[in-house]
Scaffold this motif. Structure first.
Motif, short mmCIF file in Angstrom:
data_model
loop_
_atom_site.label_atom_id
_atom_site.label_comp_id
_atom_site.label_asym_id
_atom_site.label_seq_id
_atom_site.Cartn_x
_atom_site.Cartn_y
_atom_site.Cartn_z
N HIS A 4 0.85 -1.12 -0.08
CA HIS A 4 0.07 0.17 0.00
C HIS A 4 0.34 1.19 0.23
O HIS A 4 1.40 1.04 0.73
CB HIS A 4 -0.85 0.28 1.36
CG HIS A 4 -2.08 0.79 1.23
ND1 HIS A 4 -3.06 0.93 0.62
CD2 HIS A 4 -1.61 1.58 1.94
CE1 HIS A 4 -3.59 2.79 0.71
NE2 HIS A 4 -3.57 3.21 1.69
N PRO A 5 0.63 2.17 -0.67
CA PRO A 5 1.42 3.17 -1.16
C PRO A 5 0.85 3.91 0.58
O PRO A 5 0.58 4.45 1.02
CB PRO A 5 0.63 4.39 -2.34
CG PRO A 5 0.03 2.86 -2.70
CD PRO A 5 -0.28 2.23 -1.69
N PHE A 6 2.15 4.73 0.90
CA PHE A 6 2.44 5.62 1.86
C PHE A 6 2.52 7.47 1.78
O PHE A 6 3.69 7.37 0.80
CB PHE A 6 3.72 5.36 2.80
CG PHE A 6 2.94 5.81 4.77
CD1 PHE A 6 2.20 5.12 4.91
CD2 PHE A 6 4.52 6.91 4.62
CE1 PHE A 6 2.25 5.57 6.60
CE2 PHE A 6 4.08 7.01 6.20
CZ PHE A 6 3.18 6.39 6.72
N ALA A 45 -2.07 1.88 12.66
CA ALA A 45 -3.84 2.13 12.64
C ALA A 45 -4.46 1.47 11.18
O ALA A 45 -5.77 1.53 11.30
CB ALA A 45 -3.96 3.47 12.11
N GLU A 46 -3.80 2.48 9.97
CA GLU A 46 -4.00 1.09 8.56
C GLU A 46 -4.26 -0.59 8.01
O GLU A 46 -4.88 -0.87 7.94
CB GLU A 46 -3.45 1.88 7.59
CG GLU A 46 -2.62 1.55 6.09
CD GLU A 46 -4.96 1.36 5.83
OE1 GLU A 46 -5.09 1.03 5.06
OE2 GLU A 46 -4.96 3.15 6.42
N ARG A 47 -2.91 -0.89 9.48
CA ARG A 47 -3.09 -1.75 9.13
C ARG A 47 -4.38 -2.96 10.11
O ARG A 47 -4.85 -4.12 9.88
CB ARG A 47 -2.19 -2.68 10.01
CG ARG A 47 -0.63 -2.71 9.01
CD ARG A 47 0.57 -3.55 9.70
NE ARG A 47 1.28 -3.80 8.44
CZ ARG A 47 2.83 -3.39 8.55
NH1 ARG A 47 3.19 -3.51 9.87
NH2 ARG A 47 3.78 -3.54 7.67
N ALA A 48 -5.22 -1.76 11.49
CA ALA A 48 -5.52 -2.07 11.87
C ALA A 48 -7.12 -2.25 11.76
O ALA A 48 -8.02 -2.38 12.13
CB ALA A 48 -5.77 -1.46 13.84
N ALA A 49 -6.86 -1.18 10.85
CA ALA A 49 -8.65 -0.76 9.85
C ALA A 49 -7.96 -0.05 8.71
O ALA A 49 -7.95 1.07 8.84
CB ALA A 49 -9.48 0.20 11.13
N PRO A 50 -8.04 -1.23 7.97
CA PRO A 50 -7.54 -0.76 6.16
C PRO A 50 -8.67 -0.06 5.64
O PRO A 50 -8.02 0.83 5.22
CB PRO A 50 -7.36 -2.39 6.15
CG PRO A 50 -8.08 -3.05 6.30
CD PRO A 50 -7.98 -2.43 7.79
N ASP A 51 -9.48 -0.19 6.15
CA ASP A 51 -10.87 0.88 5.37
C ASP A 51 -11.23 1.91 5.64
O ASP A 51 -12.56 2.54 5.70
CB ASP A 51 -11.82 0.76 4.71
CG ASP A 51 -11.56 -1.06 4.10
OD1 ASP A 51 -10.52 -1.01 2.74
OD2 ASP A 51 -11.87 -2.07 3.81
N ALA A 52 -10.88 2.87 7.45
CA ALA A 52 -11.05 3.58 8.52
C ALA A 52 -11.31 4.66 7.41
O ALA A 52 -12.20 5.60 7.48
CB ALA A 52 -10.11 3.87 9.01
N HIS A 53 -10.49 5.21 6.46
CA HIS A 53 -10.43 6.58 5.86
C HIS A 53 -11.37 6.72 5.24
O HIS A 53 -11.50 6.92 4.31
CB HIS A 53 -9.02 6.76 4.79
CG HIS A 53 -8.67 5.30 3.80
ND1 HIS A 53 -8.52 4.43 3.84
CD2 HIS A 53 -9.39 5.83 2.52
CE1 HIS A 53 -8.07 3.39 2.99
NE2 HIS A 53 -8.46 4.48 2.09
N LEU A 54 -12.34 5.27 4.51
CA LEU A 54 -13.06 5.67 3.50
C LEU A 54 -14.51 5.77 4.09
O LEU A 54 -15.72 5.93 3.71
CB LEU A 54 -13.19 4.38 3.17
CG LEU A 54 -12.14 3.27 2.18
CD1 LEU A 54 -12.39 1.96 1.73
CD2 LEU A 54 -11.86 4.68 0.77
#
Length: 56
Positions: A4-6, A45-54
């Motif tokens: 996943h891009p960072f 945080a991204e690994r814990a909730a990968p779609d949270a930003h959506l």
């Protein structure tokens, strides 16, 4: 998602000039160790909730 891009900035966002806004997570004004810790927290945080930003 693996690979996943960072996002990191290549220029200053000037966020630190806004009252009570603080520094962005990739701010060059932060000590390198502090900046790296913020990056690691963002990855965790991204690994814990990968779609949270959506979610709005």
């Amino acid at each position: 998602m693996a690979g996943h891009p960072f996002f990191t900035r290549t220029t200053c966002c000037l966020n630190y000039r806004i009252p009570d806004a603080g520094n962005c997570d990739d701010c060059v004004l932060l000590a390198p160790g502090s900046r790296q810790e913020r990056w690691l927290e963002a990855v965790r945080a991204e690994r814990a909730a990968p779609d949270a930003h959506l979610r709005l």
